[in-house]
Structure formats: structure tokens, C-alpha cells
Design a protein around this motif. Structure first.
Motif, PDB file in Angstrom:
ATOM      1  N   ILE A  41     -18.319  30.253  34.715  1.00 45.68           N
ATOM      2  CA  ILE A  41     -17.920  28.856  34.547  1.00 45.68           C
ATOM      3  C   ILE A  41     -17.433  28.290  35.870  1.00 45.68           C
ATOM      4  N   ALA A  84     -10.891  20.417  34.435  1.00 41.82           N
ATOM      5  CA  ALA A  84     -11.550  20.905  33.225  1.00 41.82           C
ATOM      6  C   ALA A  84     -11.721  22.422  33.284  1.00 41.82           C
ATOM      7  N   ASP A  88     -10.012  25.147  30.743  1.00 41.39           N
ATOM      8  CA  ASP A  88     -10.812  26.152  30.058  1.00 41.39           C
ATOM      9  C   ASP A  88     -10.332  27.564  30.393  1.00 41.39           C
ATOM     10  N   TYR A  89      -9.946  27.775  31.643  1.00 41.99           N
ATOM     11  CA  TYR A  89      -9.530  29.107  32.089  1.00 41.99           C
ATOM     12  C   TYR A  89      -8.215  29.536  31.428  1.00 41.99           C
ATOM     13  N   ALA A  91      -6.963  28.395  28.610  1.00 39.44           N
ATOM     14  CA  ALA A  91      -6.968  28.336  27.156  1.00 39.44           C
ATOM     15  C   ALA A  91      -6.985  29.758  26.617  1.00 39.44           C
TER      16      ALA A  91
END
Length: 189
Positions: A41, A84, A88-89, A91
Motif C-alpha cells: 500500500i 490516507a 490505513d496503516y 487501523a
């Protein structure tokens, strides 16, 4: 002869620059390979952020924007992409619930000596889920009160102070519970 001499001089300069940059290129290759293996990602975010920077620069030049606006737009685009990525990382859905560690601790502790622990585990889960539901309902009702205070042009900050203190207190209690209990899953594996 003169053109050949200039061409050989330019090629020699480029060869020296290439030799000087080999350690940097190797470091970049290692960095990208580690990132690709550990977090694809992040590689996507790097590529997409670079694409946004290039597209913003091209559009800014075609529209004749000043250079400081182009740079500001590029920084904003890249900041949004990496924000973003960090969201995401960081979470972590396994620890997303409040008092999840405490619930696991009580499930494991109360069922250690019992032969049938499913009833006890269900009761512990029920108690913690009821506590979570009450907490969410309190936040929702408080949020409605804050919105009504804003609509009526009242002092919404004093209305929001108590729910905010409750949210902070529950968050601190959850963190402290994790410190006191520790990782209860590592003993069971």
C-alpha cells in the motif's frame, strides 16, 4: 576533432556521475524492495503521490498558475495521499473496541477452572457489549444535545465539555486496562 573531444568529455562526466550515484541507486532499490515486501500500500501511495505531483505541475503550467500555488497544491495532494496511508496503516480492527483486552482477560480468567466455559464467555461478552452500547448511546445523545445547542445559538462548548470528558476518561481507562492486564492472548497460545 573538437566535437569528438566535447562528446568524450561529456560522456566522461556522465560516467563519473553515474559511478558516484551507484550507492544511492542501490539504497533506493533496497528501500523500494523492502517497502514492496512489507507494505504494498505504501508503494501504491508513493506512486500515486508522485503521479498527483506531476499532474498538478502540468495542469498548473497550462493554466499559468504561480509557482507557489502549484507547489502548495502538490503538497496538499501528497499530504492527503499519505494521510490516507497512515490512517490505513494505523487501523487495527482487532483492538477497535473499547475494553477488548479487559473482555478477553475476563473470558480467560473466569473460564480457567470450568469444564464448560461457553456460558461464562457468553455472559462476559454480553456485559461488555451492553457497556459498549450504553457508551455509544450516551455519545449519540450528547452529540444531539451539542447540535441542538449550536442550532439555538447557545453556548455549545459547555454542553460538549461533559461528553468530551467522558470520552477522554473511557479512552484513558481502556489504555490503563491494557497496561494492567497486559497481553492476555500470549499466555493462551
Amino acid at each position: 576533432m573538437n566535437i569528438l573531444y566535447k562528446l568524450s568529455t561529456i560522456l566522461e562526466i556522465w560516467r563519473i556521475r553515474l559511478l558516484e550515484s551507484i550507492p544511492f541507486l542501490i539504497a533506493c532499490a533496497v528501500f523500494l524492495s523492502v517497502i514492496t515486501l512489507k507494505s504494498p500500500i505504501l508503494v501504491f501511495c508513493l506512486v500515486f503521490g508522485s503521479l498527483i505531483a506531476v499532474v498538478t505541475h502540468t495542469i498548473g503550467q497550462q493554466v499559468n498558475l504561480p509557482k507557489r500555488y502549484i507547489i502548495s497544491l502538490q503538497m496538499l495532494g501528497v499530504a492527503i495521499i499519505f494521510s490516507a496511508f497512515w490512517l490505513d496503516y494505523f487501523a487495527d480492527p482487532a483492538q477497535a473496541q473499547f475494553f477488548k483486552k479487559a473482555e478477553d482477560f475476563f473470558k480467560n480468567t473466569l473460564t480457567q477452572g470450568a469444564t464448560t466455559g461457553s456460558n461464562t464467555q457468553a455472559a462476559v461478552s454480553l456485559v461488555f457489549n451492553v457497556l459498549r452500547a450504553l457508551y455509544l448511546l450516551y455519545i449519540a445523545v450528547s452529540l444531539i444535545g451539542v447540535i441542538n445547542a449550536v442550532r439555538k445559538d447557545e453556548d455549545w462548548q459547555s454542553v460538549a465539555r461533559t461528553p468530551l470528558l467522558v470520552v477522554v476518561a473511557v479512552t484513558i481507562a481502556d489504555v490503563l486496562t491494557g497496561f494492567v492486564i497486559g497481553d492476555s492472548n500470549s499466555n493462551n497460545q
